[in-house]
Write a protein that holds these residues in place. Structure first.
Motif, short mmCIF file in Angstrom:
data_model
loop_
_atom_site.label_atom_id
_atom_site.label_comp_id
_atom_site.label_asym_id
_atom_site.label_seq_id
_atom_site.Cartn_x
_atom_site.Cartn_y
_atom_site.Cartn_z
N ARG A 59 0.83 -1.21 0.00
CA ARG A 59 0.00 0.00 0.00
C ARG A 59 0.87 1.26 0.00
NH1 ARG A 59 -3.33 -3.21 3.88
NH2 ARG A 59 -5.09 -3.96 2.65
N GLN A 60 1.95 1.23 0.73
CA GLN A 60 2.87 2.38 0.74
C GLN A 60 3.46 2.59 -0.65
OE1 GLN A 60 5.69 1.50 3.92
NE2 GLN A 60 4.89 3.27 5.02
N GLN A 61 3.87 1.51 -1.29
CA GLN A 61 4.48 1.61 -2.62
C GLN A 61 3.46 2.12 -3.65
OE1 GLN A 61 6.33 -2.16 -3.52
NE2 GLN A 61 7.90 -1.89 -1.95
N MET A 62 2.22 1.67 -3.54
CA MET A 62 1.18 2.15 -4.46
C MET A 62 0.93 3.64 -4.25
SD MET A 62 -1.60 -0.96 -4.77
CE MET A 62 -1.94 -1.07 -3.02
N ALA A 63 0.87 4.07 -2.99
CA ALA A 63 0.65 5.49 -2.70
C ALA A 63 1.80 6.33 -3.23
CB ALA A 63 0.48 5.68 -1.19
N GLU A 64 3.01 5.86 -3.06
CA GLU A 64 4.18 6.59 -3.56
C GLU A 64 4.15 6.69 -5.08
OE1 GLU A 64 7.48 8.85 -3.78
OE2 GLU A 64 6.33 8.37 -1.99
N ALA A 65 3.75 5.64 -5.74
CA ALA A 65 3.66 5.65 -7.21
C ALA A 65 2.61 6.67 -7.66
CB ALA A 65 3.31 4.27 -7.74
N MET A 66 1.51 6.77 -6.94
CA MET A 66 0.47 7.74 -7.29
C MET A 66 0.99 9.17 -7.09
SD MET A 66 -3.05 6.05 -5.93
CE MET A 66 -3.98 7.50 -6.41
N ARG A 67 1.74 9.40 -6.01
CA ARG A 67 2.30 10.74 -5.77
C ARG A 67 3.27 11.13 -6.88
NH1 ARG A 67 1.96 9.10 -0.42
NH2 ARG A 67 4.06 8.24 -0.36
N GLN A 68 4.05 10.18 -7.36
CA GLN A 68 5.02 10.47 -8.40
C GLN A 68 4.35 10.74 -9.75
OE1 GLN A 68 7.91 7.33 -8.45
NE2 GLN A 68 8.75 7.89 -6.47
N GLU A 69 3.21 10.11 -9.99
CA GLU A 69 2.49 10.31 -11.25
C GLU A 69 1.77 11.65 -11.30
OE1 GLU A 69 -0.20 7.16 -12.19
OE2 GLU A 69 1.37 5.64 -12.12
N GLN A 70 1.35 12.16 -10.15
CA GLN A 70 0.56 13.39 -10.10
C GLN A 70 1.29 14.42 -9.25
OE1 GLN A 70 -3.23 12.20 -8.58
NE2 GLN A 70 -3.65 10.87 -10.28
N PRO A 71 2.22 15.15 -9.86
CA PRO A 71 2.93 16.17 -9.08
C PRO A 71 1.98 17.24 -8.59
CG PRO A 71 3.49 16.31 -11.41
CD PRO A 71 2.62 15.12 -11.23
N LEU A 72 2.34 17.82 -7.46
CA LEU A 72 1.51 18.89 -6.90
C LEU A 72 1.53 20.11 -7.80
CD1 LEU A 72 2.59 18.66 -3.16
CD2 LEU A 72 0.49 17.81 -4.19
N ARG A 73 0.39 20.74 -7.94
CA ARG A 73 0.29 21.96 -8.75
C ARG A 73 0.35 23.16 -7.82
NH1 ARG A 73 -4.45 19.35 -12.00
NH2 ARG A 73 -3.26 18.17 -13.49
N GLN A 74 0.97 24.20 -8.30
CA GLN A 74 1.07 25.43 -7.49
C GLN A 74 0.20 26.51 -8.05
OE1 GLN A 74 5.10 26.53 -6.81
NE2 GLN A 74 5.67 24.48 -6.21
#
Length: 74
Positions: A59-74
């Protein structure tokens, strides 16, 4: 560190959770064997030794992969 593709992790997590629920209901040898196989595979992929730990790491690895795919917008 090399990690499995998120779709593979998701599939294995879902399989383990489904088989756990099924085993609680029917307690069949076939379901137990299938859960053991899925748990073993997930443990190998996550470099862990116990199913609960493997589920947590996956679950941690899946969450990290999602964070990397969708960078934060400013």
């Amino acid at each position: 560190m090399i990690t499995a593709h998120p779709s593979l992790l998701r599939e294995l997590v879902e399989r383990c959770e489904t088989l756990r629920r099924r085993l609680a209901g029917d307690n069949s040898a076939e379901t137990a064997r299938r859960l053991e196989d899925a748990a073993y595979t997930l443990c190998v992929i996550t470099a862990t030794r116990q199913l609960d730990t493997a589920l947590f790491v996956a679950r941690q690895q899946m969450a990290e992969a999602m964070r990397q795919e969708q960078p934060l917008r400013q």
